[in-house]
Design a protein around this motif. Structure first.
Motif, PDB file in Angstrom:
ATOM      1  N   PRO A  43      13.088  -8.692   3.039  1.00 15.80           N
ATOM      2  CA  PRO A  43      12.469  -7.644   2.225  1.00 15.80           C
ATOM      3  C   PRO A  43      11.755  -8.209   0.995  1.00 15.80           C
ATOM      4  N   ARG A  44      12.350  -9.191   0.344  1.00 17.75           N
ATOM      5  CA  ARG A  44      11.732  -9.786  -0.851  1.00 17.75           C
ATOM      6  C   ARG A  44      10.436 -10.512  -0.501  1.00 17.75           C
ATOM      7  N   ASN A  45      10.444 -11.274   0.589  1.00 16.54           N
ATOM      8  CA  ASN A  45       9.239 -12.022   0.966  1.00 16.54           C
ATOM      9  C   ASN A  45       8.084 -11.101   1.327  1.00 16.54           C
ATOM     10  N   ILE A  46       8.357 -10.061   2.088  1.00 17.28           N
ATOM     11  CA  ILE A  46       7.265  -9.162   2.476  1.00 17.28           C
ATOM     12  C   ILE A  46       6.802  -8.358   1.259  1.00 17.28           C
ATOM     13  N   THR A  47       7.721  -8.002   0.374  1.00 14.34           N
ATOM     14  CA  THR A  47       7.346  -7.312  -0.858  1.00 14.34           C
ATOM     15  C   THR A  47       6.417  -8.189  -1.693  1.00 14.34           C
ATOM     16  N   ASN A  48       6.780  -9.456  -1.850  1.00 18.51           N
ATOM     17  CA  ASN A  48       5.947 -10.373  -2.624  1.00 18.51           C
ATOM     18  C   ASN A  48       4.569 -10.553  -1.995  1.00 18.51           C
ATOM     19  N   LEU A  49       4.510 -10.650  -0.678  1.00 16.27           N
ATOM     20  CA  LEU A  49       3.225 -10.810  -0.007  1.00 16.27           C
ATOM     21  C   LEU A  49       2.351  -9.570  -0.189  1.00 16.27           C
ATOM     22  N   VAL A  50       2.918  -8.384   0.016  1.00 13.14           N
ATOM     23  CA  VAL A  50       2.138  -7.156  -0.124  1.00 13.14           C
ATOM     24  C   VAL A  50       1.683  -6.973  -1.569  1.00 13.14           C
ATOM     25  N   TRP A  51       2.537  -7.308  -2.530  1.00 12.26           N
ATOM     26  CA  TRP A  51       2.141  -7.236  -3.938  1.00 12.26           C
ATOM     27  C   TRP A  51       0.963  -8.170  -4.205  1.00 12.26           C
ATOM     28  N   ALA A  52       1.061  -9.407  -3.697  1.00 10.19           N
ATOM     29  CA  ALA A  52      -0.027 -10.376  -3.910  1.00 10.19           C
ATOM     30  C   ALA A  52      -1.327  -9.875  -3.283  1.00 10.19           C
ATOM     31  N   LEU A  53      -1.243  -9.290  -2.105  1.00 13.04           N
ATOM     32  CA  LEU A  53      -2.443  -8.750  -1.460  1.00 13.04           C
ATOM     33  C   LEU A  53      -3.032  -7.608  -2.283  1.00 13.04           C
ATOM     34  N   ALA A  54      -2.178  -6.781  -2.859  1.00 15.29           N
ATOM     35  CA  ALA A  54      -2.674  -5.690  -3.701  1.00 15.29           C
ATOM     36  C   ALA A  54      -3.331  -6.252  -4.963  1.00 15.29           C
ATOM     37  N   LYS A  55      -2.750  -7.290  -5.546  1.00 10.38           N
ATOM     38  CA  LYS A  55      -3.345  -7.908  -6.731  1.00 10.38           C
ATOM     39  C   LYS A  55      -4.695  -8.546  -6.401  1.00 10.38           C
ATOM     40  N   LEU A  56      -4.823  -9.066  -5.186  1.00  7.36           N
ATOM     41  CA  LEU A  56      -6.099  -9.662  -4.759  1.00  7.36           C
ATOM     42  C   LEU A  56      -7.115  -8.590  -4.371  1.00  7.36           C
ATOM     43  N   THR A  57      -6.684  -7.344  -4.369  1.00  2.35           N
ATOM     44  CA  THR A  57      -7.516  -6.193  -3.987  1.00  2.35           C
ATOM     45  C   THR A  57      -8.296  -6.446  -2.700  1.00  2.35           C
ATOM     46  N   GLN A  58      -7.570  -6.977  -1.742  1.00  6.86           N
ATOM     47  CA  GLN A  58      -8.089  -7.170  -0.394  1.00  6.86           C
ATOM     48  C   GLN A  58      -9.278  -8.126  -0.328  1.00  6.86           C
ATOM     49  N   ARG A  59      -9.339  -9.062  -1.272  1.00  2.00           N
ATOM     50  CA  ARG A  59     -10.409 -10.071  -1.267  1.00  2.00           C
ATOM     51  C   ARG A  59     -10.286 -10.921  -0.010  1.00  2.00           C
ATOM     52  N   GLN A  60     -11.409 -11.193   0.618  1.00  2.00           N
ATOM     53  CA  GLN A  60     -11.407 -12.011   1.817  1.00  2.00           C
ATOM     54  C   GLN A  60     -11.178 -13.478   1.431  1.00  2.00           C
ATOM     55  N   PRO A  61     -10.465 -14.201   2.264  1.00  2.00           N
ATOM     56  CA  PRO A  61     -10.039 -13.896   3.615  1.00  2.00           C
ATOM     57  C   PRO A  61      -8.696 -13.175   3.697  1.00  2.00           C
ATOM     58  N   PHE A  62      -8.112 -12.825   2.552  1.00  2.60           N
ATOM     59  CA  PHE A  62      -6.771 -12.246   2.554  1.00  2.60           C
ATOM     60  C   PHE A  62      -6.739 -10.778   2.978  1.00  2.60           C
ATOM     61  N   GLY A  63      -7.868 -10.099   2.923  1.00  4.30           N
ATOM     62  CA  GLY A  63      -7.926  -8.701   3.319  1.00  4.30           C
ATOM     63  C   GLY A  63      -7.490  -8.463   4.750  1.00  4.30           C
ATOM     64  N   THR A  64      -7.679  -9.473   5.589  1.00  8.76           N
ATOM     65  CA  THR A  64      -7.278  -9.332   6.996  1.00  8.76           C
ATOM     66  C   THR A  64      -5.765  -9.308   7.168  1.00  8.76           C
ATOM     67  N   LEU A  65      -5.040  -9.678   6.135  1.00 10.35           N
ATOM     68  CA  LEU A  65      -3.575  -9.711   6.207  1.00 10.35           C
ATOM     69  C   LEU A  65      -2.930  -8.389   5.822  1.00 10.35           C
TER      70      LEU A  65
END
Length: 131
Positions: A43-65
């Motif tokens: 749960p912590r790892n996926i939370t951290n990943l989703v938070w990081a993706l939100a902070k990156l505001t779906q900037r590519q290439p991370f938006g695909t994740l």
């Protein structure tokens, strides 16, 4: 230091990886991990990943994740601690994940309200969910 520098170099050309190339390699690796049925995400790892993706505001290439990461959230939603619930709630509000956003909010929304009403969430967690 020399090992770190060597790891940052492209093996084929021995030139330092460009920032964009490094991001693409990282995104590709994360995509493989998210797609793997053998990979367990805490749960912590996926939370951290989703938070990081939100902070990156779906900037590519991370938006695909975003979509596969949010799908993983649904598999750990019942195991999230209060900080995880508030972080995922905030992240889902930021990310454009279509119907998955509704599924996430429906899944963890009642937990958020229940924990807030039971005073088991601190003020920071509640504020983060509301922000």
């Amino acid at each position: 230091p020399s090992q770190a520098r060597a790891a940052a170099c492209d093996a084929a050309s021995q030139r330092p990886l460009s920032e964009k190339h490094a991001e693409i390699k990282l995104a590709n690796h994360l995509a493989k991990l998210l797609a793997s049925s053998n990979e367990t995400w805490s749960p912590r790892n996926i939370t951290n990943l989703v938070w990081a993706l939100a902070k990156l505001t779906q900037r590519q290439p991370f938006g695909t994740l975003v979509a596969p990461a949010c799908e993983r959230v649904l598999t750990v939603a019942c195991d999230l601690d209060s900080r995880g619930v508030s972080t995922i709630f905030w992240s889902a509000a930021i990310l454009d994940v279509g119907t998955t956003r509704e599924a996430i909010l429906t899944s963890i929304g009642p937990t958020l309200v229940e924990r807030a009403n039971a005073n088991t969430m601190n003020a920071q967690d509640i504020a983060q969910a509301l922000w």
